[in-house]
Design a protein around this motif. Structure first.
Motif, short mmCIF file in Angstrom:
data_model
loop_
_atom_site.label_atom_id
_atom_site.label_comp_id
_atom_site.label_asym_id
_atom_site.label_seq_id
_atom_site.Cartn_x
_atom_site.Cartn_y
_atom_site.Cartn_z
N HIS B 49 0.78 -1.10 0.08
CA HIS B 49 0.05 0.06 0.06
C HIS B 49 0.97 1.11 0.09
O HIS B 49 0.58 2.16 -0.86
CB HIS B 49 -0.91 0.16 1.13
N PHE B 52 2.37 1.59 -3.57
CA PHE B 52 1.72 1.95 -4.64
C PHE B 52 1.36 3.60 -4.46
O PHE B 52 1.17 4.42 -5.42
CB PHE B 52 0.34 1.22 -4.46
N ASN B 53 1.22 4.19 -3.21
CA ASN B 53 0.88 5.54 -2.85
C ASN B 53 1.98 6.62 -3.35
O ASN B 53 1.93 7.63 -3.56
CB ASN B 53 0.61 5.65 -1.48
N LYS B 54 3.51 5.79 -3.48
CA LYS B 54 4.38 6.69 -3.67
C LYS B 54 4.61 7.22 -4.94
O LYS B 54 3.98 6.52 -6.00
CB LYS B 54 5.69 6.13 -3.20
N ASP B 55 5.19 8.28 -5.56
CA ASP B 55 5.46 8.71 -6.77
C ASP B 55 6.71 7.98 -7.42
O ASP B 55 7.60 7.69 -6.59
CB ASP B 55 6.04 10.15 -6.79
N ALA B 56 6.50 7.41 -8.62
CA ALA B 56 7.60 6.47 -9.19
C ALA B 56 8.64 7.50 -9.62
O ALA B 56 8.42 8.39 -9.86
CB ALA B 56 6.95 5.99 -10.17
N VAL B 57 9.87 7.05 -9.29
CA VAL B 57 11.15 7.79 -9.94
C VAL B 57 11.82 6.69 -10.84
O VAL B 57 12.04 5.62 -10.36
CB VAL B 57 12.13 8.18 -8.72
N LEU B 58 11.97 7.23 -12.17
CA LEU B 58 12.39 6.21 -13.23
C LEU B 58 13.99 6.95 -13.50
O LEU B 58 14.34 8.03 -13.39
CB LEU B 58 11.57 6.47 -14.39
N ALA B 59 14.91 5.92 -13.56
CA ALA B 59 16.31 6.40 -13.97
C ALA B 59 16.20 7.01 -15.25
O ALA B 59 15.28 6.64 -16.15
CB ALA B 59 16.97 5.10 -14.25
N ARG B 67 9.42 0.07 -17.74
CA ARG B 67 8.09 0.28 -17.24
C ARG B 67 7.37 -0.86 -17.65
O ARG B 67 6.23 -0.88 -16.65
CB ARG B 67 7.61 1.38 -17.82
N ARG B 220 5.15 2.08 -7.54
CA ARG B 220 4.27 1.04 -8.09
C ARG B 220 4.86 0.05 -8.88
O ARG B 220 4.31 -1.28 -8.73
CB ARG B 220 3.13 1.72 -8.78
N LEU B 224 4.59 -3.94 -7.75
CA LEU B 224 4.03 -4.85 -8.55
C LEU B 224 5.09 -6.16 -8.61
O LEU B 224 4.66 -7.25 -8.68
CB LEU B 224 3.81 -4.18 -9.91
#
Lengths: 675, 314
Positions: B49, B52-59, B67, B220, B224
């Motif tokens: 939970h 899922f709530n966090k903001d995704a950081v993508l390299a 993704r 997220r 997953l």
């Protein structure tokens, strides 16, 4: 008008096939007209050749279900005309040839560049002759035409391989190829010699009727296995394959690996099941063992390669091994009168042939585009190309999944069928075989799993990660003609993977011809959606449902995550456990990725290691994995040949009276005999 | 028809939904065995939970493949959950894939995981991908060989048929199945990144296999992947249950049998999870190059099981 429609009604698939061959030869001839005009050759001749390929595939499809047709051509020597015949087996391999070469030809249209090796026109001649020769091999109905076509195929491909003949490595690769092709051809020639049974009539019809004892039939089979094995790259006749494939221009590599290797499989099937009247179980065991060894050998060597085309070449050896194992299994079932199982194994073998034609051609063409835009074949200098070449990368991913044998694409279907055939062996009357053949399945699944490893290495090192060289940032994607070719082959992988019941329905014509049994209800008993082996409750697999299931699960997950939570995202530098000095050189290289395999299967390789000492100013590590067979088999044979030739050269003194003496002695000896 | 669709849905939801609970139970048991109080069996849900709530950081360099991969992994694992007959053998979707396709599904998820790990181009990512593929290319053949022994007994590779055959046999011990069961247990430890092959709770990057592959993931996507590996553990558990302890699985249409099957499933999972925690507490992680020996043993055991089946149990 009536006569025209009468002619039209009489046109048979065989006429189309002959027409396509003539068209190819004409296109090749046209290439000579404007040798250096890239526009004319590339945008005119090659697309036309691709259309001809499609016609050939269509004719093959039409001929699959039709009764066989034979013709005698007004070609050849006096009293020795060419016989041609189109039956289900030929038709299947024509479909394979047409289907794969259509993609490769249209790709070639955008591939050739000015100033690379042979002029495009000359290339075009050789290429079209190569295609026509392969078609001729497949429809030949006498040994004479077969050998002529076979040699034309070998020679035209030799010239294609050496089109960059200014590089010494390419010349020697070409020489090795030509040498092994001819040693193999001798085997095939002798095999035909045995099979004609002393009548002096070399048509296949005579060979079918010629009764052979078990001994001579076995001799013929072994010669065929040797001769065709040399062409297909079966152990220990594989050495030319990893040399010749990287040397050739990419479309030629694709054609050789995807299609030409299959003509050898065609020849093996033709000789074993059609021309020979009897088959013996131990032939099948031999082929099975040889096939599994070839598969394991190929995949292990593929795992340690650092040149992307060599890697694919070794992977071709692996796939030929799998096909040969399937062939062996078919023979075993066939000789024990387990007809439906023989049909199953044969269907798996043929299915893998056409699958390999599609995915291997696709991957070779992918490396071709990478090679063009980066000028390097070495995996150690690539990386990160998915960002600059999305078309090639995503289509390459399809090929990667297919060749790794993963559902729902085509590679999985044939491996699934073959595994089902393996699992059915306990029903055989021979208790040794029914016990040991399933253990062969263990070797097969090991090879299949290692193929996954190899393909992750191949795809990951080329397309993913950070670019290992500066210049890769300027890499450009495939041209639009290249894209059409790639899309065609990728679509083939998907279609062959998703509707196997239709494909198997077509393969059944070949099964009926070679084994006398149909798969029929056995594979389609649960409707068109499910392919099953033996019976639906025994095993069933539905690639389409499988694909839809994966897509639905993917879509549902995506939608749910977005709906229940959010889709917020930002970019940042890679974390890498907080290490700030990360460079592209810290990623695994191809050597690094292959190292575990090198370590685990060390006895298989001949490893040449150079370790740095602690006091080296410039420490250097080098570990080269080489082929043991090269040292254990090829070099001794080469040395023996050299020694024999050197011994014979004693006779050549260069003095005329010595030669006169030779003539005199010869005459004397002859006189003694004639007396 | 309604019955089979209902059991199909119920089973899928159960496997997907309860997978984190199984992980929580294993962790809790391990904490108890190590004299700790533990975070409670619901802890994995709280973690999911939160993620899922966090903001995704993508390299920066990450491609779309990076993704896509978590969704593929999650989807494949959920799909496996629809195929394995663990509540009932009458599953409409089970005909779409047999055991070989099941292994293929695991392999597909793994391929994407390994490729995604190489995508960002960090040292740890490609190291993790290499090790994962190494373990996989030895574990996958062993797993197939494990499946072939019951397939030979049942004359079928379709899971419902295997389970029905095995559940209906007289209670004789098949030695071949015993070998297969041991091999399966070893393979599942390796495939689920458990001790002694890998350590799911390690913080030492150089010893990581699975964890090294997902270092660059966050929010997220990470959720997953974590969930997918929980489902994977659940899947392996239910495969083991349905192959080697198939009693209590509903075979005919019967609404009343479902609660019984559920109870049997829960009991087996509780016991299995506790056993896993015990094993993890008692053993230590091996060096990475001991893993091939471990998996080679599993492979040979599985082949031996099949040979015993073919040679002796006719």
């Amino acid at each position: 008008m009536d006569s025209l429609s009468a002619i039209a009604a009489n046109v048979q698939p065989l006429h189309f096939v002959l027409g396509v061959m003539v068209a190819w030869l004409i296109l090749g001839g046209l290439g000579l007209v404007a040798q250096h005009s890239l526009d004319f050759v590339g945008h005119g001749l090659f697309p036309a050749s691709a259309v001809a390929s499609l016609v050939l595939a269509g004719a093959g499809l039409a001929a699959l279900g039709a009764p066989s047709q034979a013709m005698i051509l007004a070609l050849g020597l006096p009293d020795l005309p060419f016989h041609v015949r189109l039956d289900a087996l030929s038709a299947f391999f024509l479909v394979l040839l047409g289907g794969a070469s259509a993609g490769i030809s249209i790709y070639s249209a955008g591939y050739f560049r000015q100033g690379e090796g042979t002029p495009p026109g000359v290339h075009c001649v050789l290429y079209q002759v190569f295609l026509a020769a392969m078609a001729a091999v497949i429809i030949a109905d006498d040994a004479y035409m077969f050998m002529v076509a076979w040699e034309t195929m070998a020679l035209s491909s030799y010239f294609l391989v050496t089109s960059n003949h200014k590089i010494p490595a390419i010349r020697s690769a070409g020489f090795l190829y030509l040498l092994l092709a001819h040693i193999g051809a001798i085997g095939i020639l002798l095999c035909f010699g045995i099979m004609q049974g002393g009548h002096g009539d070399y048509t296949f019809a005579t060979m079918r009727a010629a009764p052979l004892t078990e001994f001579w039939a076995s001799a013929a089979f072994l010669l065929a296995l040797f001769g065709f094995g040399a062409k297909a790259g079966v152990l220990p006749m594989h050495a030319w394959l990893p040399e010749a494939h990287p040397a050739a221009p990419t479309p030629v590599s694709a054609l050789m690996s995807g299609v030409m290797l299959k003509t050898a499989i065609y020849g093996l099937l033709r000789v074993t099941f059609d021309l020979l009247q009897i088959q013996l179980p131990w032939w099948g065991v031999l082929a099975l063992v040889l096939g599994l060894m070839t598969a394991l050998f190929g995949v292990m060597f593929a795992a340690v390669q650092t040149d992307m085309k060599r890697l694919l070449a070794y992977s071709s050896i692996e796939n030929i091994g799998i096909i040969l194992a399937g062939f062996g299994l078919t023979l075993i079932f066939h000789t024990y009168n387990a007809g439906p199982l023989a049909a199953l194994a044969l269907a798996a073998t043929l299915y893998h042939c056409i699958n390999h034609a599609f995915f291997k051609s696709l991957l070779f063409l992918v490396t071709g585009t990478v090679l063009h835009s980066t000028n390097t074949r070495s995996l150690g200098k690539l990386g990160g190309l998915i960002r600059h070449m999305p078309w090639v990368a995503w289509l390459g991913l399809i090929g990667t999944i297919a060749i790794a044998g993963l559902p729902p694409l085509n590679g999985f279907v044939s491996e699934w069928l073959l595994l089902q055939a393996f699992l059915a062996t306990p029903g055989l009357p021979s208790s040794y075989l029914s016990m040991l053949v399933p253990v062969g399945a263990a070797a097969f699944v090991l090879a299949a799993a290692l193929a996954g490893y190899v393909m992750v290495k191949f795809y990951g090192v080329i397309f993913l990660g950070q670019p290992r060289e500066e210049k890769l940032a300027r890499a450009h994607d495939a041209t639009w003609l290249e894209r059409i070719g790639l899309v065609w082959l990728a679509a083939g992988c998907v279609v062959l993977g998703v509707v196997p019941v239709f494909v198997l329905g077509q393969l059944d014509h070949v099964n009926a011809m070679l084994t006398g049994h149909l798969l029929g209800q056995q594979v389609g008993g649960a409707g068109w959606l499910f392919v099953s082996a033996m019976a639906p409750e025994r095993a069933s697999y539905s690639p389409l449902l499988f694909l839809l299931g994966v897509l639905a699960a993917l879509g549902a997950t995506f939608a749910l995550v977005r709906k229940l939570y959010h889709g917020r995202m930002r970019r940042g530098p890679a974390w890498d456990c907080g290490f700030p000095l990360q460079t592209a050189r810290m990623q695994d290289t191809a050597e690094g990725f292959g190292q575990p395999i090198k370590q685990i299967f060390e006895p298989v390789f001949r490893i040449d290691r150079h370790m740095p000492s602690p006091f080296d100013e410039l420490p250097r590590y080098e570990g080269k994995a080489e082929d043991k067979l090269w040292y254990a088999l090829y070099l001794p044979v080469a040395r023996a040949v050299e020694w024999i030739s050197a011994s014979i050269s004693i006779l050549q003194s260069g003095r005329i009276h010595i030669y006169l003496l030779y003539s005199f002695v010869t005459l004397l000896v002859l006189l003694i005999f004639v007396r | 028809m309604i019955h089979s669709i209902f059991t199909q849905l119920l089973q899928t939801l159960l496997i997907v939904g309860l997978a984190p609970l199984l992980v929580g139970w294993v962790n809790q048991c391990r904490a108890w065995l190590q004299n700790k109080s533990g975070a409670g069996v619901l802890q994995p849900y709280r973690v999911l939970h939160k993620l899922f709530n966090k903001d995704a950081v993508l390299a920066d360099g990450a491609s779309p493949l990076f993704r896509l991969a978590p969704y593929v992994q999650f989807g494949c694992m959920a799909l496996v959950g629809t195929i394995v007959p663990v509540l009932a053998t009458d599953l409409p979707f089970a005909a779409a894939a047999d055991v070989i396709a099941l292994v293929g599904l695991f392999a597909l998820a793994r391929l994407f995981a390994a490729l995604a790990a190489m995508d960002v181009g960090t040292a740890f990512g490609s190291m993790g991908a290499r090790r994962e593929m190494l373990v996989a290319c030895l574990a996958e053949p062993a797993l197939l060989m494990v499946f072939f022994t019951p397939s030979l007994i049942a004359q079928s590779t379709s899971l419902p048929t295997i389970v029905e055959t095995l559940a209906h046999r007289e209670f004789v011990l098949y030695p071949s199945l015993a070998f297969a069961a041991i091999a399966f247990y070893m393979v599942s430890l390796a495939e689920n990144a458990r001790i002694p092959v890998d350590n799911p709770t390690t913080h030492l990057e150089l010893t990581m296999i699975h964890e090294a592959m997902i270092l660059e993931y966050s929010a997220r996507h990470l959720a997953l992947i974590e969930w997918a590996s929980a489902i994977k553990l659940m899947n392996y558990s239910v495969i083991g249950i349905s192959l080697f302890l198939p009693w209590g699985i509903v075979e005919a249409e019967g609404w009343l049998l479902i609660p019984v099957a559920l109870a049997a499933l829960f009991a087996k999972l509780l016991a299995g999870g506790a056993a896993l925690a015990l094993l993890e507490t008692l053993s230590a992680k091996m060096r990475i190059f001991r893993a091939p020996e471990f998996l080679g043993t599993a492979f040979l055991l599985a082949v031996l099981g099949m040979l015993i089946r073919l040679a002796l149990e006719k």
